[in-house]
Design an enzyme around this catalytic site. Sequence first.
Site, PDB file in Angstrom:
ATOM      1  N   ASP A 283       0.868  -1.162   0.000  1.00  0.00           N
ATOM      2  CA  ASP A 283       0.000   0.000   0.000  1.00  0.00           C
ATOM      3  C   ASP A 283       0.919   1.229   0.000  1.00  0.00           C
ATOM      4  OD1 ASP A 283      -3.219   0.567   1.615  1.00  0.00           O
ATOM      5  OD2 ASP A 283      -2.107   1.749   0.137  1.00  0.00           O
TER       6      ASP A 283
HETATM    7  C1  GLC Z   1      -4.368   4.240  -0.167  1.00  0.00           C
HETATM    8  C2  GLC Z   1      -5.266   3.073   0.216  1.00  0.00           C
HETATM    9  C3  GLC Z   1      -5.364   1.993  -0.838  1.00  0.00           C
HETATM   10  C4  GLC Z   1      -5.248   2.617  -2.212  1.00  0.00           C
HETATM   11  C5  GLC Z   1      -3.837   3.152  -2.322  1.00  0.00           C
HETATM   12  C6  GLC Z   1      -3.579   3.802  -3.691  1.00  0.00           C
HETATM   13  O1  GLC Z   1      -3.601   4.607   0.929  1.00  0.00           O
HETATM   14  O2  GLC Z   1      -4.999   2.437   1.456  1.00  0.00           O
HETATM   15  O3  GLC Z   1      -6.606   1.305  -0.629  1.00  0.00           O
HETATM   16  O4  GLC Z   1      -5.506   1.650  -3.209  1.00  0.00           O
HETATM   17  O5  GLC Z   1      -3.525   4.092  -1.304  1.00  0.00           O
HETATM   18  O6  GLC Z   1      -4.383   4.921  -3.853  1.00  0.00           O
END
Ligand code: GLC
Length: 736
Positions: A283
Amino acid sequence: MEINLQGLNNLRHDPIPERTEEEISVLVENLLGKMTIREKIGQLYESPHQGGIITGPEFDSSESVALIKEGLVGSFLGLHNTQQIYNLQKIAVEETRLGIPLFFAFDVIHGFKTIFPINLGMACSWDEQLIEKACNVIADETSHSGVNLTFSPMLDLVRDPRWGRVMESNGEDPYLGSVLAKAYVRGYQKDKLTDQNSIGACVKHYIGYGAAEGGREYNTVDMSRRQIFQNYLPPFAAAIEENVASVMTSFNIVDSIPATANEFYLKEVLRNQLQFNGFVVSDYESSKEIIEHKIAKDEKEAAYKCIKAGLDHEMVSQTYLKHLEELVESGEIDTLLIDDAARRILTFKYKIGLFDDPYKNVYDQPEQYYLLDETRELAREMSRHSIVLLKNKGVLPLKNDLSVAIIGPHSDNKEVIGGWGGVGENKDCISLLEGINNLGIENLRIKTAKGCSIEGDDTSGFSEAINLAKESDVVILAVGEEQYMSGEGYSRAYLNLPGVQEDLVKEIVQLGKKVILVIFSGRPLDLTWYDKNVDAIIETWFLGSESGNAIADVLFGKHNPSGKLSMSFPYTVGQIPVYYNHHKTGRPPRREDIFERFSSRYADIPNKPLYPFGYGLSYTTYEYSKPLLSKDKYIKKEPVNVKIKLKNTGVMDGYEIIQLYIEAQSFSVSRPVRELKRFKKVFLKQGEEKEIEFKLYPKDFSYYNIDMEYVIEDGKYNIFIGGCSSTDNGITIEFI
Ligand code: GLC
């Protein structure tokens, strides 16, 4: 970056040849053989870029174009402008040594431009076919924007509505979550990833993120391995069975080790046990954040621990770019780890056809593919099926010759997209008032008054609202949260209606008019007072582009509501966590209506939630027969056929979601009082009766036993079948 306005209008999109796994493997190995270690490391980096939607702490992306030219970017996240994607891809393909294409990932969670209900709402439809169809058209829009992969579906099991991200989840049950996980992946990826309108799916957040203590965003998760395997893992396993392209790790620790650097879950479970062969992406900076978790002293150690654990692709932070090469040179990590990760990224790019057509999803004038009438119609249908009727004291559906007051901050509010709204725009959404007017009902007299805002303490609008209510037959109170009050980074410690909305409702209710509460929210709220004091309540979540049309369809009986809650509604925030598949405890309360001090209950509220999982009313009524079995004793390996008759005994045609739960009377470990194992959504005309058959297999009665083996054990099992998890319409069978 100077936008090059050329190029898009002469793009051709020839059919992409299908290749076998073996053919792709040969191509990937050939390419790997030509790559330098730095180029391989470049494939492991997912870069942000200005112009993209920011979903985390600010970042510096000034170097991203230079990095592309050095072959040091594998993908981008958050971009959705076709021209910008074309320009970046052109650099990668034409200005780098090997011309390896980029892929572009974006959070298309419940719609790209046409916005569908938030996922917690779609889960209340219990309609995997409809959700798959919705994801088909969401992929149609997305695949014309330049985006190749969506960070969806989110598969976190949730039991705490304080957590803002319950809105993007499938709710509190592993079986429902597993069935819907498959529907999302099939919907996005379609028959083959090379299909022009397909996009890759990335399931998240692996693993346990939904169990953040206190429902506080990014907070600690601490639970038994049994709990993870029994409840949190099944939806991911289901998605992997559906060949999902990617898995995203979560921010939280599991077994006190951050999921992004957790070798047991990333290798032993994901690779060895679940046989996942796609790529694992972190993430947003969750790899670098293992320093904050205090299991790495610096970015170099973070890179070391994540690559060793099995993280293939690093999102935004650059620990891999900065340190992997020196870790290889010093012999601390084997270059094979980098080969494995790069191999998975390149394989995905071949599978989705980017080596054949780097501009596969890049279209000129993409707006022509967005917000099509048939897409909006499907969004309206999905929205109707996502609405849950929580209470109805004979006031709904509304008749036509009425004077109706629509009061509250959501009366005519187009901000109903909800969190993670893709590139959807409020201006393209239908408000409640617009939806009711769109029905064009003769003799219907509508007046509106906002009464108050969603937030703030201004009550100056109350008197206008109260006067309007006094002169009306029926009052629709449209209240709830702002759409940004749920989603990432928005945990709430209270579950009340924000601002002075509660005061407004109470002022209106005491007028003695028929009151219908229409709730707009991204989570279960505390509706206890309202349940006692208003005539009807419908939960509409945030329904997106077709919100007002769908709500009007339900209010005026164009659609008979069939939604069933995918997540329990607590009496109060103090009751959390409350969920249906709980354990019995050694002192279960024998009766709900009397207070037994030495039993597992609260002194001040009932034990059960206000509205349980699987609950939802209809404008008609249904009658269930007792479950019918061919016999009552079985040997463990044979299937169990159970039948039931269901009759529509009411005044309208409708859909009923039949739910089948089991309860092991005893087992080598304590098991929940109910476990959902099947469901079926059935349409019945008024007066119609159908016989429904369910086939259950040994794995449906199995559970992780005392030795963590997933097995069925001798003994008695109750089977309950009804329209809610609280049904006691059951029968007992015995395995010998
Ligand atoms: C965010 C979220 C995740 C998302 C990622 C990219 O922090 O936790 O669900 O897909 O970043 O945007």
